[in-house]
Enzyme design. Structure first.
Site, short mmCIF file in Angstrom:
data_model
loop_
_atom_site.label_atom_id
_atom_site.label_comp_id
_atom_site.label_asym_id
_atom_site.label_seq_id
_atom_site.Cartn_x
_atom_site.Cartn_y
_atom_site.Cartn_z
N GLY A 93 0.85 -1.21 0.00
CA GLY A 93 0.00 0.00 0.00
C GLY A 93 0.87 1.24 0.00
CG HIS A 138 -6.81 -1.51 15.80
ND1 HIS A 138 -6.55 -0.39 16.56
CD2 HIS A 138 -7.01 -1.05 14.53
CE1 HIS A 138 -6.59 0.68 15.79
NE2 HIS A 138 -6.87 0.31 14.56
NE ARG A 144 -12.89 2.82 11.36
CZ ARG A 144 -13.40 2.95 12.56
NH1 ARG A 144 -14.69 2.80 12.77
NH2 ARG A 144 -12.62 3.22 13.60
CG ASP A 168 -5.57 0.91 19.46
OD1 ASP A 168 -6.32 1.74 18.94
OD2 ASP A 168 -5.23 -0.15 18.92
CG ASN A 182 -9.25 -4.51 3.60
OD1 ASN A 182 -9.29 -4.25 2.40
ND2 ASN A 182 -9.28 -3.58 4.54
CB ALA A 192 0.80 4.75 -3.98
N GLY A 193 -0.35 4.76 -0.63
CA GLY A 193 -1.51 5.19 0.17
C GLY A 193 -1.15 6.26 1.20
N GLY A 202 -3.02 -2.96 8.04
CA GLY A 202 -4.30 -2.92 7.31
C GLY A 202 -5.42 -3.54 8.13
NE ARG A 221 -9.93 0.77 13.73
CZ ARG A 221 -10.24 1.12 14.97
NH1 ARG A 221 -10.91 0.29 15.75
NH2 ARG A 221 -9.87 2.29 15.44
CD GLN A 249 -0.28 -8.17 0.53
OE1 GLN A 249 -0.19 -7.81 1.69
NE2 GLN A 249 -0.49 -7.32 -0.47
P1 NAD Z 1 -5.28 4.28 1.45
O1 NAD Z 1 -6.51 3.88 0.74
O2 NAD Z 1 -4.84 5.68 1.42
O3 NAD Z 1 -4.05 3.40 0.94
C1 NAD Z 1 -4.13 2.03 0.84
C2 NAD Z 1 -3.25 1.63 -0.33
O4 NAD Z 1 -3.19 0.22 -0.34
C3 NAD Z 1 -3.81 2.08 -1.67
O5 NAD Z 1 -2.83 2.83 -2.36
C4 NAD Z 1 -4.15 0.78 -2.38
O6 NAD Z 1 -3.94 0.83 -3.78
C5 NAD Z 1 -3.18 -0.17 -1.70
N1 NAD Z 1 -3.56 -1.59 -1.77
C6 NAD Z 1 -4.80 -2.13 -1.73
N2 NAD Z 1 -4.74 -3.46 -1.87
C7 NAD Z 1 -3.43 -3.77 -1.99
C8 NAD Z 1 -2.73 -4.97 -2.20
N3 NAD Z 1 -3.37 -6.14 -2.32
N4 NAD Z 1 -1.37 -4.92 -2.29
C9 NAD Z 1 -0.73 -3.76 -2.19
N5 NAD Z 1 -1.35 -2.58 -2.01
C10 NAD Z 1 -2.68 -2.58 -1.91
O7 NAD Z 1 -5.44 3.76 2.97
P2 NAD Z 1 -4.57 4.19 4.24
O8 NAD Z 1 -5.20 5.36 4.88
O9 NAD Z 1 -3.15 4.24 3.86
O10 NAD Z 1 -4.86 2.94 5.19
C11 NAD Z 1 -4.33 1.67 4.87
C12 NAD Z 1 -4.86 0.63 5.85
O11 NAD Z 1 -4.33 0.87 7.14
C13 NAD Z 1 -6.39 0.64 6.01
O12 NAD Z 1 -6.87 -0.69 6.09
C14 NAD Z 1 -6.58 1.35 7.34
O13 NAD Z 1 -7.80 0.99 7.95
C15 NAD Z 1 -5.40 0.79 8.10
N6 NAD Z 1 -5.00 1.53 9.30
C16 NAD Z 1 -4.74 0.80 10.41
C17 NAD Z 1 -4.36 1.42 11.57
C18 NAD Z 1 -4.07 0.64 12.82
O14 NAD Z 1 -3.93 1.25 13.90
N7 NAD Z 1 -3.94 -0.68 12.77
C19 NAD Z 1 -4.24 2.83 11.59
C20 NAD Z 1 -4.53 3.54 10.42
C21 NAD Z 1 -4.89 2.89 9.26
C1 LMR Z 2 -7.41 4.02 13.51
O1 LMR Z 2 -7.55 3.47 14.60
O2 LMR Z 2 -7.32 5.26 13.39
C2 LMR Z 2 -7.33 3.18 12.25
O3 LMR Z 2 -7.51 1.83 12.57
C3 LMR Z 2 -8.25 3.63 11.18
C4 LMR Z 2 -9.70 3.35 11.54
O4 LMR Z 2 -10.45 2.95 10.63
O5 LMR Z 2 -10.09 3.54 12.69
#
Ligand code: NAD
Ligand code: LMR
Length: 329
Positions: free
Chosen positions: A13, A191, A96, A163, A109, A15-16, A134, A102, A116
């Site tokens: 991810g 989470h 989300r 958290d 997802n 580029a995200g 993710g 989530r 992977q």
């Molecule tokens: P985003 O949409 O900006 O970026 C996600 C990127 O993942 C996109 O560029 C997409 O093209 C890429 N992607 C999708 N499927 C893929 C795959 N199979 N292989 C490689 N790349 C892939 O989202 P974001 O804001 O960067 O968030 C990414 C993830 O992190 C989300 O699931 C979000 O909920 C999670 N997140 C988790 C926490 C945590 O505390 N655990 C905190 C924040 C975000």
């Molecule tokens: C967070 O806790 O901020 C991330 O897991 C993103 C979300 O969907 O809550």
């Protein structure tokens, strides 16, 4: 002294949004230290927009002239991204939007983590460490670890550090102290809003946090929901999910995993600890070691803590049930 050989760090991810706040900090040495070179192996989906954006991110990384950045791989091929990787940071997946939990992301997802997990098991370094970000990250991690045949499932962990950081700030603000006064505060379970931010063992200035705060009702009915629902509050406020604080938490989580002796909250394989069902991935404190971590499983919980852990365990069991067709493949 001879320069260390570079660590290969795979980030999905790439580029995200989270990655945009993360990659520069890895390349700057904030994750693995100021004398540790890195090679970034960046995975994006095989779609023109994200691939083009990934090239842009790589151009910006180049433009930083980071001395520690020894190379980059930009790819849409998981085997190329995870090849010989020392660390696999699995960020890529859908975030989300407003009004979603989530867990609503599970069906979409979860399947990413089958392929992977399989690729990592086949091509990553034997000692690789997999860190799932993710969402829903606990269950996605379980799905990826389920593919481990050559690797141990214990090499797979998921992030609850955001958290922990959120909880630390909430207690510090309530007590009117600096964040560094708060210690021994760990996250148990999922989470998700059911997580248990264990204030019962936390300390403020070395004293029991509950004594310093002196407001049991606040701890139970304001502190816990504020921490548990903070991600949702950010989504509501920003319209998109946390990225800066999430990337910061990834830096803290991985840096501490790579620093022997550090105690911090990580979602790990449960092995029956704290009454969690066996084979889930649940937050709990771990002590990092030279090659991995030891889960700290001997903390005495009072009845309130046990009841909160039972709730988050039940949710994790439910998530496992939802994805049962993705397991054992
Ligand atoms: P985003 O949409 O900006 O970026 C996600 C990127 O993942 C996109 O560029 C997409 O093209 C890429 N992607 C999708 N499927 C893929 C795959 N199979 N292989 C490689 N790349 C892939 O989202 P974001 O804001 O960067 O968030 C990414 C993830 O992190 C989300 O699931 C979000 O909920 C999670 N997140 C988790 C926490 C945590 O505390 N655990 C905190 C924040 C975000
Ligand atoms: C967070 O806790 O901020 C991330 O897991 C993103 C979300 O969907 O809550």
């Amino acid at each position: 002294m001879a320069e260390k050989s570079p660590l290969r760090v795979a980030v999905t991810g790439a580029a995200g949004n989270v990655s945009y706040a993360l990659l520069f900090r890895i390349a700057a040495g904030e994750m693995f230290g100021p004398d540790q070179p890195v090679i970034l192996q960046l995975l994006e989906i095989p779609v023109e927009g994200p691939q083009k954006a990934l090239k842009g991110v790589a151009m910006e990384l180049d433009d930083c002239a980071f001395p520690l950045l020894k190379g980059m791989v930009l790819t849409d091929n998981p085997d190329a991204a995870f090849g010989d990787a020392d660390w696999c940071l699995l960020v890529g997946s859908k975030p989300r939007g407003p009004g979603m939990e989530r867990a609503d992301l599970l069906k979409d997802n979860g399947k990413i983590f089958i392929g992977q997990g399989r690729s990592i098991d086949a091509v990553a370094a034997k000692t690789t460490r997999v860190c799932v970000v993710g969402n829903p990250c606990n269950t996605n991690c379980m799905i990826a670890a389920d593919q481990a045949k050559r690797l141990s499932p214990d090499q797979f962990t998921a992030m609850v550090r955001l958290d922990q950081n959120r909880a630390q700030t909430q207690l510090a603000q309530k007590a009117g102290v600096v964040v560094t006064s708060v210690s021994d505060l760990y996250i148990y379970g999922n989470h998700s809003p059911t997580m248990f931010a264990d204030f019962t063992h936390a300390k403020i200035g070395g004293k029991p946090a509950a004594e310093v705060i002196g407001d049991d009702a606040w701890l139970k009915t304001e502190f816990l929901p504020t921490v548990g629902k903070r991600g949702g509050a950010i989504v509501e406020a920003r319209g998109v999910s946390s990225a800066g604080s999430a990337a910061n938490a990834v830096v803290d989580y991985v840096r501490d995993l790579a620093t022997p002796g550090t105690v911090h909250a990580v979602a790990v394989a449960t092995h029956g600890a704290y009454g969690f069902a066996d084979g889930l991935w649940a937050g709990m404190p771990v002590r990092s070691t030279a090659t991995g971590y030891e889960a700290i499983t001997n903390i005495d919980m009072n009845d309130f803590a046990k009841s909160r852990i039972a709730i988050t365990n039940e949710e994790l069991v439910g998530e496992r049930d939802t994805v049962k067709e993705m397991l054992g493949a």
